[in-house]
Design an enzyme around this catalytic site. Structure first.
Site, PDB file in Angstrom:
ATOM      1  N   HIS A  48       6.456  18.874   0.715  1.00  0.00           N
ATOM      2  CA  HIS A  48       5.828  18.468   0.940  1.00  0.00           C
ATOM      3  C   HIS A  48       5.169  17.224   0.039  1.00  0.00           C
ATOM      4  O   HIS A  48       4.120  16.325   0.507  1.00  0.00           O
ATOM      5  CB  HIS A  48       4.446  19.494   1.303  1.00  0.00           C
ATOM      6  CG  HIS A  48       4.395  20.639   1.654  1.00  0.00           C
ATOM      7  ND1 HIS A  48       4.856  20.151   3.179  1.00  0.00           N
ATOM      8  CD2 HIS A  48       4.553  21.930   1.678  1.00  0.00           C
ATOM      9  CE1 HIS A  48       4.620  21.640   3.773  1.00  0.00           C
ATOM     10  NE2 HIS A  48       5.310  22.756   2.995  1.00  0.00           N
ATOM     11  N   ARG A  75       0.326  30.751   6.620  1.00  0.00           N
ATOM     12  CA  ARG A  75       1.654  30.371   6.227  1.00  0.00           C
ATOM     13  C   ARG A  75       2.084  31.618   4.418  1.00  0.00           C
ATOM     14  O   ARG A  75       0.868  32.513   4.218  1.00  0.00           O
ATOM     15  CB  ARG A  75       1.993  29.576   5.438  1.00  0.00           C
ATOM     16  CG  ARG A  75       2.657  28.274   6.899  1.00  0.00           C
ATOM     17  CD  ARG A  75       2.847  26.957   6.262  1.00  0.00           C
ATOM     18  NE  ARG A  75       3.501  26.106   7.772  1.00  0.00           N
ATOM     19  CZ  ARG A  75       3.442  25.705   7.683  1.00  0.00           C
ATOM     20  NH1 ARG A  75       3.916  24.616   6.846  1.00  0.00           N
ATOM     21  NH2 ARG A  75       4.994  25.029   8.810  1.00  0.00           N
ATOM     22  N   ARG A 133      11.707  21.418   6.266  1.00  0.00           N
ATOM     23  CA  ARG A 133      13.493  21.434   6.032  1.00  0.00           C
ATOM     24  C   ARG A 133      13.903  19.894   5.636  1.00  0.00           C
ATOM     25  O   ARG A 133      15.304  20.811   5.658  1.00  0.00           O
ATOM     26  CB  ARG A 133      13.823  21.624   8.488  1.00  0.00           C
ATOM     27  CG  ARG A 133      13.727  21.882   8.786  1.00  0.00           C
ATOM     28  CD  ARG A 133      13.567  21.760  10.238  1.00  0.00           C
ATOM     29  NE  ARG A 133      11.361  21.285  10.827  1.00  0.00           N
ATOM     30  CZ  ARG A 133      10.967  21.161  11.804  1.00  0.00           C
ATOM     31  NH1 ARG A 133      12.013  21.127  12.374  1.00  0.00           N
ATOM     32  NH2 ARG A 133       9.767  20.647  11.687  1.00  0.00           N
ATOM     33  N   TRP A 134      13.269  19.241   6.091  1.00  0.00           N
ATOM     34  CA  TRP A 134      13.744  18.178   4.647  1.00  0.00           C
ATOM     35  C   TRP A 134      14.033  18.320   3.396  1.00  0.00           C
ATOM     36  O   TRP A 134      15.247  18.392   2.868  1.00  0.00           O
ATOM     37  CB  TRP A 134      12.401  17.106   4.547  1.00  0.00           C
ATOM     38  CG  TRP A 134      13.053  15.476   4.040  1.00  0.00           C
ATOM     39  CD1 TRP A 134      13.411  14.811   4.319  1.00  0.00           C
ATOM     40  CD2 TRP A 134      12.584  16.140   2.467  1.00  0.00           C
ATOM     41  NE1 TRP A 134      13.902  13.833   3.160  1.00  0.00           N
ATOM     42  CE2 TRP A 134      13.348  14.369   2.334  1.00  0.00           C
ATOM     43  CE3 TRP A 134      12.722  16.744   1.299  1.00  0.00           C
ATOM     44  CZ2 TRP A 134      13.500  14.358   0.682  1.00  0.00           C
ATOM     45  CZ3 TRP A 134      13.001  15.781  -0.235  1.00  0.00           C
ATOM     46  CH2 TRP A 134      12.751  14.675  -0.264  1.00  0.00           C
ATOM     47  N   LEU A 142      -9.177  -0.107   8.615  1.00  0.00           N
ATOM     48  CA  LEU A 142      -8.774   1.092   9.227  1.00  0.00           C
ATOM     49  C   LEU A 142      -8.978   2.275   9.324  1.00  0.00           C
ATOM     50  O   LEU A 142      -9.865   2.309   7.970  1.00  0.00           O
ATOM     51  CB  LEU A 142      -6.986   0.980   8.718  1.00  0.00           C
ATOM     52  CG  LEU A 142      -6.359   2.163   9.263  1.00  0.00           C
ATOM     53  CD1 LEU A 142      -5.296   2.213  10.107  1.00  0.00           C
ATOM     54  CD2 LEU A 142      -5.445   2.826   8.224  1.00  0.00           C
ATOM     55  N   ASP A 151       5.640  16.931  10.878  1.00  0.00           N
ATOM     56  CA  ASP A 151       6.608  17.955  10.371  1.00  0.00           C
ATOM     57  C   ASP A 151       7.173  18.001  10.094  1.00  0.00           C
ATOM     58  O   ASP A 151       8.191  17.047  10.576  1.00  0.00           O
ATOM     59  CB  ASP A 151       5.862  18.978  12.530  1.00  0.00           C
ATOM     60  CG  ASP A 151       6.471  19.893  12.721  1.00  0.00           C
ATOM     61  OD1 ASP A 151       6.315  20.636  11.099  1.00  0.00           O
ATOM     62  OD2 ASP A 151       7.402  20.597  13.340  1.00  0.00           O
ATOM     63  N   GLY A 152       8.102  18.856   8.928  1.00  0.00           N
ATOM     64  CA  GLY A 152       9.401  18.676   8.963  1.00  0.00           C
ATOM     65  C   GLY A 152       9.757  18.577   7.768  1.00  0.00           C
ATOM     66  O   GLY A 152      10.742  18.473   7.003  1.00  0.00           O
ATOM     67  N   ARG A 171       5.669  13.475  16.777  1.00  0.00           N
ATOM     68  CA  ARG A 171       5.021  14.182  16.089  1.00  0.00           C
ATOM     69  C   ARG A 171       6.854  14.321  15.622  1.00  0.00           C
ATOM     70  O   ARG A 171       7.856  14.304  16.552  1.00  0.00           O
ATOM     71  CB  ARG A 171       5.840  15.410  17.430  1.00  0.00           C
ATOM     72  CG  ARG A 171       6.061  16.193  16.655  1.00  0.00           C
ATOM     73  CD  ARG A 171       5.330  17.850  16.854  1.00  0.00           C
ATOM     74  NE  ARG A 171       5.708  18.674  16.487  1.00  0.00           N
ATOM     75  CZ  ARG A 171       5.086  20.200  16.047  1.00  0.00           C
ATOM     76  NH1 ARG A 171       4.347  19.961  16.933  1.00  0.00           N
ATOM     77  NH2 ARG A 171       5.066  20.868  15.550  1.00  0.00           N
ATOM     78  N   SER A 208      -5.334  24.634  11.812  1.00  0.00           N
ATOM     79  CA  SER A 208      -6.377  25.694  11.755  1.00  0.00           C
ATOM     80  C   SER A 208      -5.099  26.964  11.331  1.00  0.00           C
ATOM     81  O   SER A 208      -5.486  28.465  11.079  1.00  0.00           O
ATOM     82  CB  SER A 208      -7.339  26.513  12.478  1.00  0.00           C
ATOM     83  OG  SER A 208      -6.208  25.543  13.350  1.00  0.00           O
ATOM     84  N   GLU A 209      -3.601  27.249  12.239  1.00  0.00           N
ATOM     85  CA  GLU A 209      -3.134  27.869  12.118  1.00  0.00           C
ATOM     86  C   GLU A 209      -1.867  28.256  11.319  1.00  0.00           C
ATOM     87  O   GLU A 209      -1.081  29.278  10.351  1.00  0.00           O
ATOM     88  CB  GLU A 209      -1.611  28.027  13.450  1.00  0.00           C
ATOM     89  CG  GLU A 209      -2.353  28.812  14.986  1.00  0.00           C
ATOM     90  CD  GLU A 209      -3.669  27.067  14.995  1.00  0.00           C
ATOM     91  OE1 GLU A 209      -4.987  28.073  15.665  1.00  0.00           O
ATOM     92  OE2 GLU A 209      -3.600  26.155  15.424  1.00  0.00           O
TER      93      GLU A 209
END
Ligand code: IPE
Ligand code: IPE
Ligand code: MG
Length: 255
Positions: A43, A77, A30-31, A137, A26-27, A191, A72-73
């Site tokens: 992004h 946007r 704002r970055w 991995l 997240d963020g 987070r 899903s939310e």
């Protein structure tokens, strides 16, 4: 399919290095805003962080890395941001799958894929198939994922499989239909971006996961930050409902 250990049934095997790290990235917005740039730039930079974190996880012998890329939310946007995110996802798939494969990484996607364009779905399936035998991995991307969606879809599948309505079903009966049935529950949840919430991520699997929150915005999340999270994890006593004394007894019996 082998069942992973359930943290609400038994004390899972734990070590100093978390086996499974799950991250809410997240963020990004704002970055970008802090730099007077459009959200999309955040992004884009976030994808670079993903590359770095995958590399760091391999170097630290972490077996499972799960990243929340789109909830899903997040369909709520603005349309231009959603379509940018889809393009970014698609571009990354196109460019990175072979690299993941060469590096021995198994690629998985969890989430409701039905809303994605057919081309993206095809890329995902091809990528999963190509890398399915890799063991270094397991890298999972949660895309159009929601913890509630996951539990609901598992419930639907379970009910569709049985001839009569299973009223006495157990945790294990449902758990085998969850979309991450191939992975142990996360040991460490991170987070970034300063919010202290789970935002409908792995609701079922986070039952006994150690939570770590940092104000660092995702594009700035570095190898050092990952180590800080792991160090914090190493200082936790994971009691799984037991007392501290019980855990120490169990350790001394094993010795
Ligand atoms: C996380 O960054 C990426 C996605 C949710 C896709 P955000 O876009 O949520 O960034 P902030 O929280 O607005 O800064
Ligand atoms: C959570 O971030 C989802 C992802 C990182 C993909 P959000 O930015 O959507 O979460 P909220 O809305 O702040 O809870
Ligand atoms: Mg956000």
């Amino acid at each position: 399919m082998p069942q992973s250990q359930s943290s609400t049934r038994e004390i899972p095997e734990t070590g100093l290095i978390p086996k499974h790290i799950a991250i809410i990235m997240d963020g990004n917005g704002r970055w970008a805003r802090n730099r007077l740039m459009p959200r999309m730039a955040g992004h884009q930079q976030g994808v670079e962080t993903v590359r770095g974190v995958i590399k760091s996880c391999i170097e630290r012998n972490i077996s499972y890395l799960t990243l929340f890329a789109f909830s899903s939310e997040n369909w709520r946007r603005p349309a231009d941001e959603i379509s940018f995110l889809m393009q970014l996802f698609m571009g990354a798939l196109e460019q990175e799958i072979t690299k993941l494969h060469v590096n021995g990484i198994r690629f998985k996607v969890i989430g409701d894929l039905s809303r994605f364009e057919p081309k993206i779905i095809e890329f995902i399936h091809n990528g999963e198939q190509l890398t399915t035998q890799n063991t270094r991995l397991t890298f999972t991307v949660a895309a159009n994922y929601g913890g509630r969606w996951d539990i609901m879809q598992a419930m639907r599948k379970m009910m569709a499989q049985s001839t009569e309505l299973p009223l006495n079903f157990e945790e294990e009966n449902l758990a085998q239909y969850l979309s991450m049935n191939y992975a142990p529950e996360p040991d460490l949840f991170i987070r970034t971006g300063g919010e202290c919430r789970v935002s409908n991520f792995l609701l079922w699997q986070l039952a006994y996961t150690e939570l770590y929150f940092t104000d660092t915005l995702w594009p700035d999340f570095s190898e050092h930050e990952l180590d800080l999270a792991i160090q914090s994890y190493q200082q936790r006593e994971r009691r799984f409902g037991r007392t501290s004394e019980q855990l120490q007894m169990a350790v001394s019996v094993k010795r």
